[in-house]
Design a protein around this motif. Structure first.
Motif, PDB file in Angstrom:
ATOM      1  N   UNK A 127      -4.770  -5.264  -3.974  1.00 55.73           N
ATOM      2  CA  UNK A 127      -5.163  -5.115  -2.571  1.00 55.73           C
ATOM      3  C   UNK A 127      -6.678  -5.056  -2.393  1.00 55.73           C
ATOM      4  N   UNK A 128      -7.397  -4.801  -3.493  1.00 56.57           N
ATOM      5  CA  UNK A 128      -8.839  -4.676  -3.400  1.00 56.57           C
ATOM      6  C   UNK A 128      -9.289  -3.386  -2.736  1.00 56.57           C
ATOM      7  N   UNK A 129      -8.476  -2.339  -2.824  1.00 53.49           N
ATOM      8  CA  UNK A 129      -8.791  -1.057  -2.192  1.00 53.49           C
ATOM      9  C   UNK A 129      -9.643  -0.233  -3.155  1.00 53.49           C
ATOM     10  N   UNK A 130     -10.960  -0.295  -3.002  1.00 56.11           N
ATOM     11  CA  UNK A 130     -11.882   0.345  -3.929  1.00 56.11           C
ATOM     12  C   UNK A 130     -11.756   1.869  -3.907  1.00 56.11           C
ATOM     13  N   UNK A 163       4.146  10.394  -6.888  1.00 58.79           N
ATOM     14  CA  UNK A 163       5.120  10.699  -7.936  1.00 58.79           C
ATOM     15  C   UNK A 163       4.418  11.148  -9.211  1.00 58.79           C
ATOM     16  N   UNK A 164       3.318  10.474  -9.534  1.00 59.81           N
ATOM     17  CA  UNK A 164       2.546  10.881 -10.707  1.00 59.81           C
ATOM     18  C   UNK A 164       1.984  12.280 -10.548  1.00 59.81           C
ATOM     19  N   UNK A 172       0.829  -1.204   0.000  1.00 61.17           N
ATOM     20  CA  UNK A 172       0.000   0.000   0.000  1.00 61.17           C
ATOM     21  C   UNK A 172       0.872   1.266   0.000  1.00 61.17           C
ATOM     22  N   UNK A 173       1.936   1.256   0.779  1.00 58.59           N
ATOM     23  CA  UNK A 173       2.839   2.405   0.828  1.00 58.59           C
ATOM     24  C   UNK A 173       3.496   2.635  -0.533  1.00 58.59           C
ATOM     25  N   UNK A 174       3.835   1.540  -1.223  1.00 53.91           N
ATOM     26  CA  UNK A 174       4.452   1.658  -2.539  1.00 53.91           C
ATOM     27  C   UNK A 174       3.465   2.261  -3.538  1.00 53.91           C
ATOM     28  N   UNK A 175       2.223   1.812  -3.483  1.00 53.58           N
ATOM     29  CA  UNK A 175       1.205   2.351  -4.388  1.00 53.58           C
ATOM     30  C   UNK A 175       0.962   3.830  -4.119  1.00 53.58           C
ATOM     31  N   UNK A 176       0.884   4.191  -2.833  1.00 50.52           N
ATOM     32  CA  UNK A 176       0.692   5.598  -2.480  1.00 50.52           C
ATOM     33  C   UNK A 176       1.856   6.453  -2.976  1.00 50.52           C
ATOM     34  N   UNK A 177       3.064   5.899  -2.854  1.00 48.73           N
ATOM     35  CA  UNK A 177       4.252   6.627  -3.325  1.00 48.73           C
ATOM     36  C   UNK A 177       4.173   6.864  -4.832  1.00 48.73           C
ATOM     37  N   UNK A 222      -0.630   4.069 -13.446  1.00 49.29           N
ATOM     38  CA  UNK A 222      -0.984   2.716 -13.893  1.00 49.29           C
ATOM     39  C   UNK A 222      -0.372   1.679 -12.953  1.00 49.29           C
ATOM     40  N   UNK A 223       0.880   1.903 -12.546  1.00 48.09           N
ATOM     41  CA  UNK A 223       1.511   0.985 -11.591  1.00 48.09           C
ATOM     42  C   UNK A 223       0.785   1.004 -10.252  1.00 48.09           C
ATOM     43  N   UNK A 224       0.410   2.204  -9.801  1.00 50.85           N
ATOM     44  CA  UNK A 224      -0.323   2.316  -8.535  1.00 50.85           C
ATOM     45  C   UNK A 224      -1.661   1.598  -8.634  1.00 50.85           C
TER      46      UNK A 224
END
Length: 366
Positions: free
Chosen positions: A107-110, A80-81, A71-76, A98-100
Motif C-alpha cells: 500500500x505504500x503506507x510509510x 492480533x500480533x 488496509x483493514x486486513x493489515x491493521x487486524x 510480518x504479514x501486516x
C-alpha cells in the motif's frame, strides 16, 4: 519522547539465552546479582504507544489513499500480533506482523510500515535475536529519515543503540545515542534529550563507569520531568537504582527503586513495577531482610497473574524459589521450583525447564 515502550515490558527480562545458561551452569548461586540487573534494557515507540491504543496509532487520515479492505486486513494482523505479545507469546506475534508489513509495503503506507518495524525490532530483541532486531530497527530508522521524521530518528537511533548494547557493542551504542541527543537538541525535544541522556547513562553503566552513569541519569531526569514523561522518568529512576546498587549504595538504590515503583503504580505500568520490585528484592536479599523481599515478590506474582502474563508469572516463581533458597528454606524453595517447572512446560520453554530442573536437583543433592 512522550511515553515508554508499548507492551515490551521486558523487557524487561530479555536475557541472551547463552549468557543465562552459562550463569546457571556455573551455579554460583549469585541469585540476585547486579550483572542480572544490567541486562535489562528498555525500547521505545515514538508514537506514544504505551498510553495510545493500536487503533489510535493506526488512525490514518482518510485521504491518504491507504484505506480499504487490504488496509483493514493489515491493521487486524497488527492487532492480533499485539494480543499475542501482551500474553507473552512473542514468537507467535512475529508472523502476524510480518504479514501486516507485507500489506503495508504494497500500500505504500510509510507510517504503518515504520510502526510495524518498531514492533518487529523490539520483539526480536526480547527474543535475543539481535541481528534481526538491528536490521528491523535500522529499516525503521530509514523510514524516519526518508519522511523526514526527526522524532522517529531520535527514537530509532536510541533503539538501534539499545540493541547494540545487548550485543555488547558499547562504543557503537554510545555513538548512536549521541547522534540521537544531537538531533534532540537541534529541535529542542526535551523528551528526546531525556531519553538519549538516560541511554548514555546505561552505556556508561555497561562499561562499569557507574559514577558517569549516575551523572547522565540525573541530567536525563531534568528533561524527563520537564517533559512530563512519568514512564520515561520511572525508567531512568530504575536505571539510577541499578547504578547505586552496583556501587553498594543500598540506601540510595532503595530510594530510587521505591520512586520507580510509585511511578509504575501511578501509570499502571507493570514493566516498571517488575523492575523496581526486582531491584528492591536484590537489596533485601543482600541485607538478609527476607520477609520484605517475600512480600514484594508476592505483589509481583499477583501483578503477573492479574494480567495473565505466564512469562512474568514464571519469573516470579523462579525468584521466589531463589530467595527461599538463599534464606535457608530449601523445602519451600523446592515447591516454588516445581511450580515454575510446571509453568515452563506449559509455555513450552525447554531451556528454562532444564535450568530450573538443574537448580532443583542441586537442592536435593544438598
Amino acid at each position: 519522547m512522550s511515553y515508554e515502550e508499548r507492551v515490551l515490558f521486558f523487557a524487561a527480562f530479555a536475557k541472551p539465552g547463552k549468557n543465562r545458561a552459562q550463569k546457571n551452569s556455573a551455579n554460583k548461586l549469585r541469585l540476585f546479582s547486579v550483572s542480572f540487573i544490567f541486562l535489562l534494557f528498555t525500547f521505545y515507540l515514538p508514537s506514544g504507544a504505551k498510553a495510545v491504543s493500536i487503533d489510535q496509532q493506526l488512525n490514518i487520515p482518510l485521504n491518504n489513499g491507504t484505506q480499504g479492505y487490504a488496509r483493514e486486513d493489515a491493521d487486524r494482523l497488527l492487532r492480533l500480533g499485539a494480543q499475542e505479545e501482551l500474553r507473552g507469546n512473542l514468537a507467535k506475534a512475529i508472523p502476524y506482523w510480518i504479514q501486516a508489513l507485507d500489506i503495508y509495503q504494497q500500500l505504500g503506507d510509510r507510517q504503518a510500515i515504520g510502526l510495524t518495524y518498531d514492533y518487529l525490532g523490539l520483539t526480536y530483541a526480547r527474543l535475543g535475536r539481535y541481528f534481526e532486531a538491528e536490521d528491523a530497527l535500522r529499516r525503521r530508522l530509514a523510514v524516519a529519515r526518508d519522511q523526514p521524521d526527526f522524532q522517529g530518528q531520535i527514537y530509532g537511533l536510541n533503539n538501534v543503540g539499545t540493541v547494540l548494547l545487548q550485543r555488547g557493542a558499547v562504543q557503537a551504542a554510545s555513538v548512536s545515542f549521541s547522534e540521537a541527543l544531537r538531533i534532540a537538541q537541534s529541535i529542542s525535544s526535551q523528551a528526546g534529550e531525556g531519553l538519549s541522556l538516560s541511554n548514555l547513562g546505561l552505556a556508561a553503566a555497561n562499561s562499569g563507569d557507574y559514577l558517569q552513569a549516575i551523572k547522565r541519569y540525573e541530567e536525563a531526569l531534568i528533561f524527563r520531568r520537564r517533559g512530563k514523561d512519568p514512564l520515561g522518568e520511572a525508567n531512568t529512576v530504575n536505571n539510577l537504582g541499578d547504578a547505586y546498587l552496583a556501587l553498594n549504595q543500598y540506601r540510595d538504590a532503595q530510594i530510587s527503586y521505591r520512586g520507580a515503583l510509585r511511578l509504575g503504580r501511578q501509570t499502571r505500568d507493570r514493566s516498571t513495577q517488575y523492575r523496581a520490585i526486582d531491584g528492591l528484592v536484590v537489596i533485601y536479599s543482600k541485607l538478609r531482610q527476607y520477609q520484605e523481599g517475600f512480600e514484594l515478590l508476592d505483589r509481583r506474582l499477583t501483578l503477573a497473574q492479574e494480567s495473565q502474563n505466564l512469562r512474568q508469572e514464571l519469573e516470579s516463581l523462579r525468584l521466589f524459589a531463589q530467595l527461599y533458597q538463599v534464606s535457608g528454606n530449601p523445602v519451600t524453595a523446592r515447591t516454588f521450583y516445581q511450580r515454575a517447572i510446571t509453568l515452563a512446560r506449559t509455555l513450552g520453554d525447554e531451556q528454562e525447564e532444564a535450568l530450573l530442573l538443574n537448580n532443583l536437583a542441586q537442592i536435593r543433592i544438598r
